[in-house]
Design a protein around this motif. Structure first.
Motif, short mmCIF file in Angstrom:
data_model
loop_
_atom_site.label_atom_id
_atom_site.label_comp_id
_atom_site.label_asym_id
_atom_site.label_seq_id
_atom_site.Cartn_x
_atom_site.Cartn_y
_atom_site.Cartn_z
N SER A 119 0.86 -1.18 0.00
CA SER A 119 0.00 0.00 0.00
C SER A 119 0.89 1.23 0.00
N VAL A 154 0.70 5.24 0.99
CA VAL A 154 -0.09 6.25 1.69
C VAL A 154 0.81 7.42 2.05
N ALA A 200 -6.65 -2.21 1.14
CA ALA A 200 -7.34 -1.03 0.62
C ALA A 200 -6.92 0.15 1.49
N GLU A 201 -6.80 1.32 0.89
CA GLU A 201 -6.46 2.53 1.62
C GLU A 201 -7.65 3.47 1.54
N SER A 202 -7.98 4.10 2.65
CA SER A 202 -9.08 5.05 2.69
C SER A 202 -8.77 6.11 3.75
N GLY A 203 -8.69 7.34 3.33
CA GLY A 203 -8.48 8.42 4.27
C GLY A 203 -7.22 8.31 5.09
N HIS A 248 -6.32 -0.80 5.27
CA HIS A 248 -7.18 -1.89 5.69
C HIS A 248 -6.65 -3.18 5.06
#
Length: 176
Positions: free
Chosen positions: A113, A115, A164-167, A171
């Motif tokens: 991921s 970020v 998954a990346e969110s904000g 995850h």
């Protein structure tokens, strides 16, 4: 492994089935996502520097495609700490692959991921053992990786997880 970059989908390395023989491949191809969601015909581009099994993971960031870890031919024990980067050219082809700062430990069946300018290599296997470790490195302005360091591990070992990346949160889902 599959990755999206600059409106194109790239398929990198993996297994090839030649009848009863399975072999790893350095083959890379791409397809452009059309406005209606369909894909253009797949076209070959710059091959990987060595043959990787499907357990090498790819990522993209700022017009670059990365391949991290994996397992090359030759049986168990050929797990790779290698990290590679190629620039996406305007026509969709990839530039030459450049070796980057390798992982401090080999990794396969992991996930990745990106970020806030950091790349995270999460879980997977190392010489046949499930791992819960998480590694991170700062992505430099030229796309290369800074020094790798371990960060907070997962609560349990995982191979083949999804991410998954969110904000700004990562995850990690499923896995074995």
């Amino acid at each position: 492994s599959l990755v999206e970059a600059e409106g194109r989908i790239y398929a990198l390395g993996g297994y090839m089935n030649w009848g009863a023989v399975y072999s790893t491949t350095d083959y890379v191809c791409y397809s452009t996502v059309q406005p209606d969601g369909s894909l253009s015909a797949w076209a070959p581009t710059t091959r990987l520097p060595l043959k990787l099994r499907a357990s090498g993971i790819s990522a993209s960031y700022n017009g670059k495609v990365y391949v991290i870890g994996g397992w090359n031919e030759g049986g168990s024990g050929n797990y790779l700490p290698d990290c590679w980067m190629a620039n996406v050219k305007p026509d969709g082809t990839l530039g030459a692959w450049e070796a980057l700062n390798p992982l401090p430990v080999p990794r396969y069946t992991h996930t990745v991921s990106i970020v806030n300018g950091w790349i995270y290599v999460i879980a997977g296997g190392d010489a046949g053992y499930d791992e819960k470790t998480v590694l991170r490195a700062k992505i430099q302005p030229d796309g290369s990786f800074g020094s790798w360091s371990f960060t907070a591990p997962l609560p349990a070992d995982r191979m083949f997880p999804a991410v998954a990346e969110s904000g700004g949160a990562i995850h990690v889902l499923g896995g074995r």
